[in-house]
Design an enzyme around this catalytic site. Structure first.
Site, PDB file in Angstrom:
ATOM      1  N   HIS A   1       0.846  -1.195   0.000  1.00  0.00           N
ATOM      2  CA  HIS A   1       0.000   0.000   0.000  1.00  0.00           C
ATOM      3  C   HIS A   1       0.884   1.249   0.000  1.00  0.00           C
ATOM      4  CE1 HIS A   1      -2.906   3.005   1.195  1.00  0.00           C
ATOM      5  NE2 HIS A   1      -3.833   2.171   0.783  1.00  0.00           N
TER       6      HIS A   1
ATOM      7  N   GLU B   1      -3.532   2.405  -7.254  1.00  0.00           N
ATOM      8  CA  GLU B   1      -4.000   3.449  -6.342  1.00  0.00           C
ATOM      9  C   GLU B   1      -3.160   4.713  -6.558  1.00  0.00           C
ATOM     10  OE1 GLU B   1      -6.437   2.091  -2.825  1.00  0.00           O
ATOM     11  OE2 GLU B   1      -4.372   1.842  -2.192  1.00  0.00           O
TER      12      GLU B   1
HETATM   13  P1  13P Z   1      -9.719   6.223   0.253  1.00  0.00           P
HETATM   14  O1  13P Z   1     -10.818   5.386  -0.374  1.00  0.00           O
HETATM   15  O2  13P Z   1     -10.034   6.696   1.612  1.00  0.00           O
HETATM   16  O3  13P Z   1      -9.266   7.300  -0.689  1.00  0.00           O
HETATM   17  O4  13P Z   1      -8.467   5.238   0.418  1.00  0.00           O
HETATM   18  C1  13P Z   1      -8.056   4.486  -0.650  1.00  0.00           C
HETATM   19  C2  13P Z   1      -7.091   3.487  -0.175  1.00  0.00           C
HETATM   20  O5  13P Z   1      -5.981   3.815   0.192  1.00  0.00           O
HETATM   21  C3  13P Z   1      -7.539   2.087  -0.110  1.00  0.00           C
HETATM   22  O6  13P Z   1      -6.473   1.230   0.141  1.00  0.00           O
END
Ligand code: 13P
Length: 220
Positions: free
Chosen positions: A90, A147
């Site tokens: 992450h 992400e």
């Molecule tokens: P948010 O949905 O709060 O933007 O976070 C995304 C995330 O980091 C999921 O792993």
């Protein structure tokens, strides 16, 4: 199969977790996989109860075996209560703990050895190197989650032509058949946009609210 994965990050306490479970009343449709990456302190608690969702972990040790590793959780610790998936890489781990692609792929390897599917998160700048490191593994043994850092926790979810172009590029870089989720400010109101583009979503803040997360599951 569509994957709807929540990530609670380092949020909630025991009472709040119990409240979430009481409010959660969603029958997962067959064509969807729903899981919530919970803080590890709640994992065994949730994994051994009937709670209506699948708890998973947010990270795993780089050490593959049990031993003198204070503070770590290894795949061997999970024997008997293995989650089907575990997040690795992450952006918050990369940012706050300096995790590199090499570290993340080593963790993913431990998981794959234990037959747990890693959900490997990345942003575009890590993509090429990550794809090379993953070449030795069959694409069906892991999932990816794109992400974009600027979209995480900001309310600025990526969408439209920009995201389409990025997904096209991502699919060219990784092995054909790789399943790729999108994460970054996914909410009930915008989740439908990701239906045709991605194989599912990774949801942070909105996964803390049972009613909203239930809507996301329905619309994803
Ligand atoms: P948010 O949905 O709060 O933007 O976070 C995304 C995330 O980091 C999921 O792993």
């Amino acid at each position: 199969m569509r994957y709807i994965i929540g990530n609670w990050k380092a949020n909630l306490n025991l009472e709040e977790v119990d409240n979430f479970c009481q409010e959660w009343n969603v029958a997962t449709p067959n064509e969807k996989t729903v899981a919530l990456a919970v803080p590890c302190v709640f994992y065994a608690y949730l994994a051994t109860r009937k709670i209506g969702f699948t708890p998973i972990l947010q990270d795993i040790s780089i050490f593959g075996e049990n031993g003198a590793r204070t503070g770590e959780i290894t795949v061997e610790n999970l024997r008997g209560i293995e989650p089907p998936f575990t997040l690795v890489g992450h952006s918050e781990r990369r940012r706050d703990f300096g995790e590199t692609n090499e570290v993340i792929v080593a963790k993913a390897k431990n998981l794959m050895r234990a037959k747990i599917t890693p959900i490997i998160c990345f942003d575009l700048e890590q993509m090429e190197e990550l794809a090379k490191l993953l070449q030795e593994f069959a694409p069906k043994t892991y999932l990816l989650a794109y992400e974009p850092v600027d979209a995480i926790g900001t309310g600025k979810n990526l969408s439209g032509e920009l995201l389409q172009a990025q997904f096209k590029l991502i699919r060219q870089v990784f092995a054909p058949g790789t399943k790729i989720l999108y994460g970054g400010s996914v909410k009930a109101e915008n989740v439908a946009q990701y239906h045709d583009l991605s194989d599912g979503v990774l949801v942070g803040g909105a996964s803390l609210k049972p009613q909203e997360f239930a809507q996301i599951v329905e619309r994803a």
